[in-house]
Write an enzyme that holds these catalytic residues in place. Structure first.
Site, mmCIF file in Angstrom:
data_model
loop_
_atom_site.group_PDB
_atom_site.id
_atom_site.type_symbol
_atom_site.label_atom_id
_atom_site.label_comp_id
_atom_site.label_asym_id
_atom_site.label_seq_id
_atom_site.Cartn_x
_atom_site.Cartn_y
_atom_site.Cartn_z
ATOM 1 N N GLU A 306 32.295 39.797 37.283
ATOM 2 C CA GLU A 306 33.139 40.064 38.446
ATOM 3 C C GLU A 306 32.814 41.408 39.106
ATOM 4 O OE1 GLU A 306 37.131 39.421 36.878
ATOM 5 O OE2 GLU A 306 36.966 37.281 37.318
ATOM 6 N N ASP A 385 39.614 30.645 32.262
ATOM 7 C CA ASP A 385 40.339 31.902 32.360
ATOM 8 C C ASP A 385 41.839 31.742 32.110
ATOM 9 O OD1 ASP A 385 40.917 34.526 32.808
ATOM 10 O OD2 ASP A 385 40.663 34.450 34.984
ATOM 11 N N GLU A 413 49.571 35.776 33.174
ATOM 12 C CA GLU A 413 48.941 35.696 34.491
ATOM 13 C C GLU A 413 49.043 34.302 35.121
ATOM 14 O OE1 GLU A 413 44.843 36.902 34.501
ATOM 15 O OE2 GLU A 413 44.567 36.411 36.620
HETATM 16 O O1 GCW Z 1 41.833 36.706 34.402
HETATM 17 C C1 GCW Z 1 40.971 37.389 35.243
HETATM 18 C C2 GCW Z 1 41.884 38.278 35.984
HETATM 19 C C3 GCW Z 1 41.314 39.624 36.296
HETATM 20 C C4 GCW Z 1 40.718 40.187 35.021
HETATM 21 C C5 GCW Z 1 39.608 39.270 34.555
HETATM 22 C C6 GCW Z 1 39.008 39.709 33.230
HETATM 23 C C7 GCW Z 1 40.715 42.466 34.300
HETATM 24 O O2 GCW Z 1 42.333 37.622 37.127
HETATM 25 O O3 GCW Z 1 42.345 40.406 36.773
HETATM 26 O O4 GCW Z 1 40.233 41.503 35.171
HETATM 27 O O5 GCW Z 1 40.098 37.979 34.358
HETATM 28 O O6 GCW Z 1 39.429 39.169 32.211
HETATM 29 O O7 GCW Z 1 38.138 40.540 33.209
#
Ligand code: GCW
Length: 699
Positions: A306, A385, A413
């Site tokens: 990311e 995720d 989340e």
């Molecule tokens: O779940 C996603 C989140 C991000 C997070 C990323 C990760 C810290 O939306 O906010 O970043 O994964 O796990 O690195």
């Protein structure tokens, strides 16, 4: 006096039953401590004393039998009381294998034995710790038994944590915000600075230690500008202060680092892991860190993920990057925890050949065996995720020569953001109990991360924290159960979700059986309820982009994130089969690969994760996919409303502040569940044109 909301599961509410209280007072009125004074023992005694004061309204008499008073080194003459002792270090069993009973008398350094010895003349409780830390865990356990009103005669336990690394990851930023935090601001930072008042940090350490957490990383894995400097002289004295608060509770401190630090703050001009100047820079950084924090744990690293910098920019791979850091930490005994959350976040939705679910496996399995001994790979529980439902990541078991840490997400989340109740322990248990078949039948994930299957040098479990500076720490008071449950579950993955829920409820709300039954029931059904009115059958991602709260069925459908459901007028789901799809199923060992590949064998709850099917497809339940979607959404919204009614029945039976807090959240959940229901049902009715068999209102 700290409020009930703040005290969470460390309420230590007065024992009302007179007989029980007397029995506890008899053995806890005198505490005999054998051993040298140490920070950890001080914490144990402090906790014991405040616990006794609050639970039993007594001020225990403390007798120290240690090097200071060698003439009293035997316990003769002490007729009743609690005797605390630390096993001599030479007797420690260093690497306690799972289920190893070969040395029944000996404890691992984090283990403890608690025993009630009573006869008509004297009554004693003996608590032996495998080390000071084990003793501290034993004290918390003892207090837990008192809070749950366990009779003394049942005090006979020997405990060893199953997992070595039991970690919590803060996603806190120096500006005081928390990435994916739903419970207020950071308790560590404010406006770019460390907070001066560490009271709250200490109470957090107590909460974590009470459930056996032994490691913490204190800053977000997305490391921004200020946090990049945490590893420098400028910030290390403050980091060291935090470390000393946690140290007293047996918790080792880690930092998330910025892989590009040599370039950004080191003046090196590159961050190439094979460049000699870069390597020297990291070695010097490590030396500096350890001069401030001699027992510093190590680095947590999000790299080439990311948009975070990493070794790819220099044509190097993850092993090059991780080993470079590991080499710098190794002389000090530090470790590198390297995250596997690596995928293409710039995907074109038109590209049907790329499958995000495959990415972590594809990136990391070829590197098996190349990581240094002090590197661990941290793998999210699922391949995507932290969705409400995902299969288990196929990386578990596929790297037999690499240390592995499992990553869970306690912060909700994608599971209601602590506005909806969603007790996640059952979800985590499904992951831990999943049989990977990596080494034949019985190759459960829990055996991989405990290190028992492939005998790893280091291994364990980490999770993203759900706390902030809200008075009750977690926003939703019932979300405290997730933090509690996380710690208890990774200490012993064989505890049941129900047992953990009950422990938490007794300590948090007291021992009224009606309360326990209702709260445990609510917790146990909360994940299924949340799942039922949100994304169906494992497909995931029908959430508002960015915030990840609330329904938006096509929010991620044409985006760059690799997160699609492919719903059209005929059907829905992602074909991840080897035969006609992306080939993801082939990343599993048999028989899992075949089970997921075969439409008839694929479990209903993951159907749309693995297969694209027509709406008329019949599930094992006998329902069509479309009718399943309608039914679960109607039933889910009703069930959410019922939670509110159940909770209302407890008014007057739980503390009013706790009651009001939870009632407000449940009311919000019930409303929001209706919104989810109507958006999802309407979307699929409009796409498919298939009416609801039961003729309910769809818009
Ligand atoms: O779940 C996603 C989140 C991000 C997070 C990323 C990760 C810290 O939306 O906010 O970043 O994964 O796990 O690195």
């Amino acid at each position: 006096m700290k409020s009930t909301l703040y005290r969470a599961w460390l309420q230590y509410s007065p024992v009302q039953d007179a007989e029980l209280r007397e029995a506890y007072r008899r053995v806890l009125g005198t505490i005999v401590l054998e051993g040298r004074q140490s920070e950890l023992l001080d914490s144990a005694i402090e906790e014991l004393r405040s616990g006794c004061r609050s639970l039993l309204d007594i001020e225990p008499e403390l007798l120290l039998l240690g090097n200071e008073m060698p003439q009293l080194a035997s316990n003769e003459g002490i007729s009743s009381g609690l005797q605390l002792r630390v096993q001599p270090a030479a007797d420690n069993v260093q690497d306690l294998e799972e289920g190893d009973n070969s040395a029944p008398g000996k404890l691992g350094p984090e283990g403890f034995r608690l025993q009630y010895l009573g006869d008509s003349l004297q009554e004693r409780v003996i608590l032996i710790g495998g080390s000071e830390k084990g003793l501290l865990y034993g004290v918390f356990h003892l207090l837990r038994l008192v809070a749950a009103h366990e009779p003394l005669t049942a005090w006979n336990v020997t405990e060893e944590p199953v997992n070595r690394l039991r970690m919590i990851n803060q996603w806190d930023n120096a500006d005081g915000s928390i990435e994916r935090g739903y419970a207020g601001r950071s308790i560590f930072y404010r406006n770019g600075r460390f907070t001066n008042d560490l009271t709250r940090v200490k109470d957090y350490a107590r909460l974590l230690s009470s459930v056996g957490i032994n490691a913490i990383s204190i800053n977000n894995v997305n490391v921004h500008e200020i946090e990049t400097r945490f590893i420098t002289r400028e910030y290390l004295p403050q980091v060291a202060q935090i470390a000393s608060v946690f140290r007293k509770y047996g918790i080792t401190l880690y930092l998330s680092i910025n892989f590009a630090a040599p370039l950004h703050i080191g003046g090196v001009g590159t961050s190439d892991p094979l460049n000699e100047d870069v390597r020297r820079w990291w070695r010097a950084a490590a030396d500096e860190i350890y001069s401030h924090i001699p027992d510093f744990g190590g680095f947590l690293v999000k790299a080439d993920s990311e948009h975070r910098p990493g070794p790819f920019a220099y044509g190097r791979d993850h092993a090059d990057g991780a080993n470079m850091l590991a080499e710098a930490l190794e002389p000090h005994g530090g470790i590198v925890i390297w995250r596997c959350f690596v995928y293409n976040c710039m995907q074109d939705w038109r590209d049907r050949s790329t499958d995000r679910a495959k990415a972590a496996y594809d990136h990391f399995t070829p590197l098996d065996g190349r990581f240094m001994d002090n590197v661990l790979l941290q793998i999210k529980n699922g391949p995507m995720d932290f969705q409400v439902r995902e299969p288990v990541s196929p990386l578990f078991g596929s790297m037999k020569h690499t240390n592995q840490v499992l990553e869970f997400q306690v912060t909700q989340e994608y599971t209601g953001q602590q506005r909806h109740v969603c007790y996640l322990v059952p979800q985590w248990k499904d992951v831990l109990d999943f049989d990977t078949h990596a080494g034949g039948q019985g190759s459960y994930v829990k055996r991989i991360v405990s290190g028992s299957l492939h005998s790893m040098k280091l291994s364990g479990i980490a999770a993203v924290s759900n706390i902030g500076d809200d008075e009750n720490w977690t926003g939703h008071t019932l979300a405290q159960a997730n933090l509690y449950g996380y710690g208890r579950l990774i200490w012993n993955p064989d505890l049941t979700s129900e047992e953990i829920a009950e422990e938490w409820t007794r300590q948090t709300f007291g021992n009224d059986e009606a309360v326990i039954k209702t709260v445990c029931g609510m917790l146990m059904k909360s994940w299924p309820i949340y799942e039922s009115y949100t994304s169906p059958l494992g497909v995931g991602w029908m959430v508002t982009p960015h915030t990840h709260y609330g329904p938006d069925v096509d929010g991620y459908e044409y985006s760059r994130w690799g997160t699609y459901h492919f719903a059209d007028r005929d059907g829905i789901g992602v074909d991840r089969t080897a035969a006609t799809g992306t080939g993801y199923t082939a990343q599993y060992f048999e028989p899992n690969a075949r089970r997921y590949e075969t439409l008839e064998d694929c479990p209903d709850e993951l159907l749309l994760f693995f297969h694209h099917v027509p709406y008329s497809h019949r599930l094992k339940s006998g329902k069509t996919v479309i009718q399943h979607i309608y039914d679960t959404h109607f039933e889910g919204a009703d069930a959410a409303a019922a939670l509110l009614a159940e909770w209302a029945s407890l008014e007057g039976r739980v503390d009013p502040a706790q009651h009001a807090q939870v009632a407000a959240r449940l009311a919000e959940q019930a409303e929001h569940a209706k919104h989810w229901r109507d958006v999802i049902n309407t979307y699929f009715f409009r796409k498919s044109g298939v009416p609801d068999e039961k003729g309910r209102t769809i818009f």
